[in-house]
Design a protein around this motif. Structure first.
Motif, PDB file in Angstrom:
ATOM      1  N   TRP A  20      49.374  -0.663  -7.554  1.00  0.00           N
ATOM      2  CA  TRP A  20      49.050   0.379  -6.579  1.00  0.00           C
ATOM      3  C   TRP A  20      49.473   1.749  -7.122  1.00  0.00           C
ATOM      4  O   TRP A  20      48.722   2.720  -7.041  1.00  0.00           O
ATOM      5  CB  TRP A  20      49.775   0.071  -5.267  1.00  0.00           C
ATOM      6  N   ALA A  21      50.664   1.788  -7.730  1.00  0.00           N
ATOM      7  CA  ALA A  21      51.171   3.046  -8.286  1.00  0.00           C
ATOM      8  C   ALA A  21      50.256   3.542  -9.409  1.00  0.00           C
ATOM      9  O   ALA A  21      49.998   4.737  -9.535  1.00  0.00           O
ATOM     10  CB  ALA A  21      52.592   2.867  -8.803  1.00  0.00           C
ATOM     11  N   ALA A  23      47.012   2.927  -9.742  1.00  0.00           N
ATOM     12  CA  ALA A  23      45.758   3.404  -9.140  1.00  0.00           C
ATOM     13  C   ALA A  23      45.956   4.796  -8.547  1.00  0.00           C
ATOM     14  O   ALA A  23      45.126   5.698  -8.733  1.00  0.00           O
ATOM     15  CB  ALA A  23      45.296   2.433  -8.054  1.00  0.00           C
ATOM     16  N   VAL A  24      47.059   4.992  -7.855  1.00  0.00           N
ATOM     17  CA  VAL A  24      47.365   6.291  -7.237  1.00  0.00           C
ATOM     18  C   VAL A  24      47.531   7.361  -8.320  1.00  0.00           C
ATOM     19  O   VAL A  24      47.008   8.475  -8.207  1.00  0.00           O
ATOM     20  CB  VAL A  24      48.643   6.151  -6.388  1.00  0.00           C
ATOM     21  N   SER A  25      48.230   7.004  -9.374  1.00  0.00           N
ATOM     22  CA  SER A  25      48.493   7.962 -10.463  1.00  0.00           C
ATOM     23  C   SER A  25      47.201   8.364 -11.145  1.00  0.00           C
ATOM     24  O   SER A  25      47.009   9.533 -11.493  1.00  0.00           O
ATOM     25  CB  SER A  25      49.426   7.354 -11.512  1.00  0.00           C
ATOM     26  N   LYS A  27      44.184   8.445  -9.771  1.00  0.00           N
ATOM     27  CA  LYS A  27      43.448   9.345  -8.867  1.00  0.00           C
ATOM     28  C   LYS A  27      44.076  10.744  -8.881  1.00  0.00           C
ATOM     29  O   LYS A  27      43.373  11.751  -8.856  1.00  0.00           O
ATOM     30  CB  LYS A  27      43.495   8.743  -7.460  1.00  0.00           C
ATOM     31  N   PHE A  28      45.363  10.782  -8.923  1.00  0.00           N
ATOM     32  CA  PHE A  28      46.100  12.041  -8.975  1.00  0.00           C
ATOM     33  C   PHE A  28      45.729  12.802 -10.252  1.00  0.00           C
ATOM     34  O   PHE A  28      45.414  13.994 -10.234  1.00  0.00           O
ATOM     35  CB  PHE A  28      47.602  11.721  -8.947  1.00  0.00           C
ATOM     36  N   PHE A  29      45.724  12.076 -11.366  1.00  0.00           N
ATOM     37  CA  PHE A  29      45.376  12.660 -12.659  1.00  0.00           C
ATOM     38  C   PHE A  29      43.938  13.191 -12.628  1.00  0.00           C
ATOM     39  O   PHE A  29      43.628  14.258 -13.164  1.00  0.00           O
ATOM     40  CB  PHE A  29      45.534  11.587 -13.745  1.00  0.00           C
ATOM     41  N   TYR A  31      42.212  14.450 -10.139  1.00  0.00           N
ATOM     42  CA  TYR A  31      42.067  15.733  -9.446  1.00  0.00           C
ATOM     43  C   TYR A  31      42.851  16.845 -10.133  1.00  0.00           C
ATOM     44  O   TYR A  31      42.388  17.973 -10.184  1.00  0.00           O
ATOM     45  CB  TYR A  31      42.553  15.633  -7.994  1.00  0.00           C
ATOM     46  N   SER A  32      44.031  16.556 -10.631  1.00  0.00           N
ATOM     47  CA  SER A  32      44.893  17.634 -11.110  1.00  0.00           C
ATOM     48  C   SER A  32      44.644  17.997 -12.572  1.00  0.00           C
ATOM     49  O   SER A  32      45.005  19.088 -12.992  1.00  0.00           O
ATOM     50  CB  SER A  32      46.363  17.286 -10.897  1.00  0.00           C
ATOM     51  N   ILE A  33      44.010  17.103 -13.324  1.00  0.00           N
ATOM     52  CA  ILE A  33      43.769  17.408 -14.737  1.00  0.00           C
ATOM     53  C   ILE A  33      42.287  17.254 -15.091  1.00  0.00           C
ATOM     54  O   ILE A  33      41.622  18.224 -15.476  1.00  0.00           O
ATOM     55  CB  ILE A  33      44.599  16.481 -15.675  1.00  0.00           C
ATOM     56  N   ARG A  36      39.848  19.128 -12.640  1.00  0.00           N
ATOM     57  CA  ARG A  36      40.539  20.258 -12.012  1.00  0.00           C
ATOM     58  C   ARG A  36      39.637  21.480 -11.894  1.00  0.00           C
ATOM     59  O   ARG A  36      39.559  22.104 -10.838  1.00  0.00           O
ATOM     60  CB  ARG A  36      41.794  20.605 -12.818  1.00  0.00           C
ATOM     61  N   TYR A  38      36.430  21.800 -11.800  1.00  0.00           N
ATOM     62  CA  TYR A  38      35.359  21.637 -10.812  1.00  0.00           C
ATOM     63  C   TYR A  38      35.889  21.899  -9.405  1.00  0.00           C
ATOM     64  O   TYR A  38      35.301  22.668  -8.635  1.00  0.00           O
ATOM     65  CB  TYR A  38      34.763  20.230 -10.898  1.00  0.00           C
ATOM     66  N   TYR A  39      37.020  21.287  -9.071  1.00  0.00           N
ATOM     67  CA  TYR A  39      37.539  21.437  -7.704  1.00  0.00           C
ATOM     68  C   TYR A  39      38.099  22.838  -7.466  1.00  0.00           C
ATOM     69  O   TYR A  39      38.063  23.343  -6.348  1.00  0.00           O
ATOM     70  CB  TYR A  39      38.577  20.348  -7.396  1.00  0.00           C
TER      71      TYR A  39
END
Lengths: 234, 376
Positions: A20-21, A23-25, A27-29, A31-33, A36, A38-39
Motif C-alpha cells: 500500500w505504501a 502504491a501511495v508513494s 502516485k505521490f511521485f 503528481y509531484s515529479i 508536475r 502539467y498540473y
C-alpha cells in the motif's frame, strides 16, 4: 489463538501495508515529479489572471501652467456575488452603515452593487479589515478625469471614455492630443483565491505602465474662456 | 504472587532503556505530533491568526502525552476487569450524539462544550478494539465467534453511519476484519455479509446523492472540475506545487487559497506543498516503522489478548493514516478521515494517546520484565 499463526498473519498484514505504501508513494511521485509541469499549468489557468492597469493620463495645462485637466484615482466599495441569505445581508449592511457614512446600494451591473463611492484613506482601512470576513466585499478602483468647472473650458478640453485599460479622448483637446496624453497601460499577473481575492505575494508585473505626457496649450485659460477657439480635426 | 508478575510490578517504576520499543513508539508519536503542528501552521499561515490552530494542536499534543504517560501506569488487569463498563460508557455517547450532537459539515458527530468540540466516535475506537480482542480471545474459533464479532461491529458502526460518517465507519469495519483475521479466524466467513455490504452501499448512494457525486468526482475529476471533481483537482495541484522540496511553511499558496480543509482532511497534501516529496515520503516510512514496532511490542506479550490488542492498535492507527494519505494522493475518493496525530483535532489526538497508552502499558511492562529476566 496460535502464536505462530498470529506471527504469520501479522507479517502478511505488514506486507500488505508495505505494498500500500509503495502504491501511495508512486502516485505521490506521479503528481509531484513526473506530471508536475502539467498540473502546474492546469492549476495556473484556474488561479492566475492577467490584468492591466491604467497608466496615468497626462495633464492639460494652459500657456501659464495652470492646470485645466487632470486624473484622480478613486476607490469604490462594491458588493459582488452577495449570498442569497437575508439575515446575512441585513447584518452586513448594518455593519457597513455603522462604520461608513453615506452607504447606499446602487446597482452597478447584473452582478455587483456599489456600496460607497470614493472611499477615504480611513474608510479604506476599515473596509480592508472587513474584507477577509466578508468575501463578497471588493474594492474597485476607477480613474476620474477632472476638468476646471467652467462650461467653456470643459467643452474645449473635451471628454474621455474608458476603453479597456485606457482612457481615450472622445472630443476636444483630449481627443486631439490623445496619443500624447494616454501613455501605455501596465500588465500584470496575479493569483486569485477561491473568493477571487488577490493572494498576497503573487503579484508579478509583465509590463510597466508608462504615464502619458502632459500637454501645455499655447492658449491661456482667459483666452479660451473669451474666444471661440476650435481645434483642427484629427 | 508468581515471580514474573512480581517482576512486572517491581519494574513498573524503573525507566525503560532509551531504545526499548515502548520508548521508540512514544518518541515517534511525539515527533509525528510536532510535525503535525508544522503542517497545521502551513495550512493557516495566510490567515489573520496563523498560530491559532497550530497552537491549539500543540496544547492537545501536550495534554495527550500527559494522558498517555498516565494511562501507561494503569495495569492491564484494570481494563480486563472493567472492560464491559468502559465499553458501555464509550457506546452511550456514540448513540446520544445523534440526538444531542451538533452538525458540522453535514455530519452530526460532535458534542459542543463551550469552545470545545468532542467527537465520540474517536474515543470509542479504543474500547471497540478492546472489546473485539476480548471476544476473539475468550471464544473458541467458530462461526459463532464470527457472528458475535460481526454483530458487535454492526451495532457500533450503525450510529456512526447514521451521523453520517462513512469514513470512520469504514475504519471500524477494517479494524474488525483485521482483528478477526489476526485472531486466526477463517476469511471465507466474511464473504457472507459481503453482498449485504455492497447492497447497503448502493442504497446509501441512492439515498444520499452526494456519495455518488464523490465517487463520480474521484473517477473523473475533469468531468466536473468545479463541482464533484473539485477536491480531487485541488489535491493534484497542491501536490504538484510542492514538487520535490516544497514551497516552505509561509508559501503554501494553494493550501491556504484553494485546498478544502487543509488543516484536517487534506493535511498530507498541505505537508506535501510545504516540504515536498522529500519531506513527506519519510512520513509514510515512519508509519510503516510504527506498524512494525507495534508488532514487535505485541510479540513481547505472552497473553493472547494483550498480543492481539497491541497489534490491533498499531494496525488501526496505520490503516487510518494510509487511508488519509491515499485520499490525498487521489488513490481513494474523499472519506473525511484525518491523518492520526498530524491533522488538527483534539479528539483524535487524545483518543490515539489513550489507545497507545494502554498498548504501551501492556507492552512496556512485558519489555521491562523480559529485560530484567535477562539482566538479573
Amino acid at each position: 489463538m496460535n502464536t505462530a499463526l498470529f506471527k504469520k498473519r501479522s507479517y502478511i498484514l505488514l506486507g500488505i501495508l508495505c505494498c500500500w505504501a509503495v502504491a501511495v508513494s508512486f502516485k505521490f511521485f506521479y503528481y509531484s515529479i513526473w506530471q508536475r509541469s502539467y498540473y502546474l499549468i492546469v492549476g495556473g489557468k484556474l488561479s492566475t489572471r492577467e490584468g492591466c492597469y491604467t497608466a496615468g493620463r497626462g495633464r492639460i495645462l494652459d500657456s501659464n501652467g495652470v492646470l485645466m485637466a487632470w486624473s484622480e484615482r478613486h476607490y469604490d466599495l462594491i458588493i459582488l456575488d452577495l449570498p442569497n441569505a437575508p439575515e446575512y445581508r441585513e447584518k452586513l449592511l448594518k455593519k457597513l452603515r455603522m462604520r461608513l457614512k453615506g452607504v447606499t446600494l446602487e446597482s452597478a451591473d447584473d452582478v455587483s452593487m456599489i456600496v460607497k463611492r470614493s472611499l477615504s484613506v480611513n474608510e479604506l482601512e476599515i473596509v480592508g479589515e472587513m474584507i477577509p470576513r466578508h468575501p463578497c466585499l471588493k474594492i474597485k478602483t476607477r480613474l476620474v478625469r477632472r476638468v476646471i468647472e467652467e462650461p467653456e473650458i470643459r467643452r474645449f478640453i473635451g471628454k474621455v471614455k474608458r476603453e479597456g485599460c485606457m482612457l481615450r479622448g472622445t472630443s476636444g483637446c483630449e481627443k486631439f492630443f490623445d496619443k500624447v496624453l494616454s501613455g501605455k497601460p501596465g500588465k500584470y499577473t496575479i493569483m486569485l483565491d477561491r473568493n477571487k481575492n488577490w493572494i498576497p505575494g503573487t503579484f508579478s508585473q509583465i509590463a510597466k505602465a508608462v504615464s502619458g505626457s502632459d500637454v501645455r496649450l499655447p492658449y491661456s485659460v482667459a483666452e479660451i474662456r473669451n474666444s471661440n477657439l476650435k481645434l483642427p480635426e484629427g | 504472587m508468581n515471580k514474573t508478575k512480581k517482576q512486572e510490578i517491581d519494574y513498573l517504576d524503573k525507566p525503560l532503556p532509551l531504545f526499548s520499543i515502548s520508548m521508540l513508539i512514544s518518541m515517534v508519536i511525539f515527533l509525528l505530533g510536532l510535525w503535525g503542528c508544522l503542517a497545521i501552521y502551513s495550512a493557516t499561515s495566510f490567515s489573520d491568526s496563523p498560530f491559532y490552530y497550530a497552537g491549539r494542536q500543540l496544547l492537545w499534543l501536550g495534554l495527550g502525552m500527559t494522558v498517555m504517560l498516565t494511562i501507561v501506569r494503569i495495569p492491564v488487569e484494570f481494563f480486563k476487569k472493567y472492560l464491559w463498563m468502559l465499553v458501555v460508557a464509550a457506546y452511550i455517547p456514540l448513540l446520544a450524539v445523534l440526538v444531542f450532537g451538533v452538525r458540522i459539515n453535514g455530519m452530526k458527530g460532535w458534542y459542543s462544550v463551550g469552545p470545545l468540540l468532542f467527537q465520540p466516535s474517536e474515543f470509542a475506537k479504543t474500547f471497540f478494539i478492546l472489546m473485539l480482542c476480548r471476544i476473539a480471545t475468550d471464544m473458541p474459533r467458530s462461526f459463532k465467534r464470527f457472528l458475535v464479532m460481526f454483530g458487535v461491529t454492526l451495532v457500533w458502526t450503525l450510529p456512526i453511519m447514521l451521523e453520517p460518517d462513512f469514513g470512520t465507519a469504514a475504519i471500524y469495519l477494517l479494524g474488525f476484519v483485521t482483528i478477526y483475521w489476526l485472531a486466526g479466524e477463517k476469511l471465507r466467513y466474511l464473504l457472507i455479509p459481503l453482498p449485504f455490504g455492497i447492497g447497503g452501499l448502493v442504497v446509501a448512494c441512492w439515498q444520499m446523492p452526494y456519495l455518488l457525486q464523490r465517487f463520480k468526482g474521484f473517477w473523473d475529476p475533469g468531468a466536473d472540475p468545479l463541482g464533484s471533481g473539485w477536491h480531487i483537482r485541488q489535491f493534484q495541484f497542491t501536490l504538484a506545487r510542492g514538487g520535490f522540496t516544497g514551497s516552505g511553511a509561509d508559501r503554501t499558496i494553494w493550501s491556504n487559497s484553494y485546498l478544502p480543509l487543509a488543516h484536517s482532511d487534506s493535511v498530507f497534501a498541505t505537508m506535501a506543498e510545504t516540504v515536498g516529496l522529500a519531506g513527506s515520503l519519510p512520513i509514510i516510512v515512519v508509519f510503516l516503522i510504527l506498524a512494525y514496532l507495534f508488532y514487535k511490542l505485541s510479540m513481547k506479550c505472552k497473553d493472547q489478548f494483550e498480543k492481539l490488542f497491541v497489534m490491533a492498535v498499531g494496525i488501526f492507527f496505520v490503516v487510518q493514516a494510509f487511508v488519509h494519505i491515499s485520499v490525498n494522493v487521489t488513490l481513494l475518493p474523499p472519506t473525511g478521515l484525518t491523518l492520526p496525530l498530524l491533522s488538527y483535532g483534539g479528539s483524535s489526538v487524545i483518543s490515539i494517546m489513550v489507545a497507545a497508552g494502554i498498548a504501551l502499558g501492556i507492552g512496556g511492562r512485558r519489555e521491562a520484565a523480559l529485560d530484567a529476566a535477562f539482566t538479573d
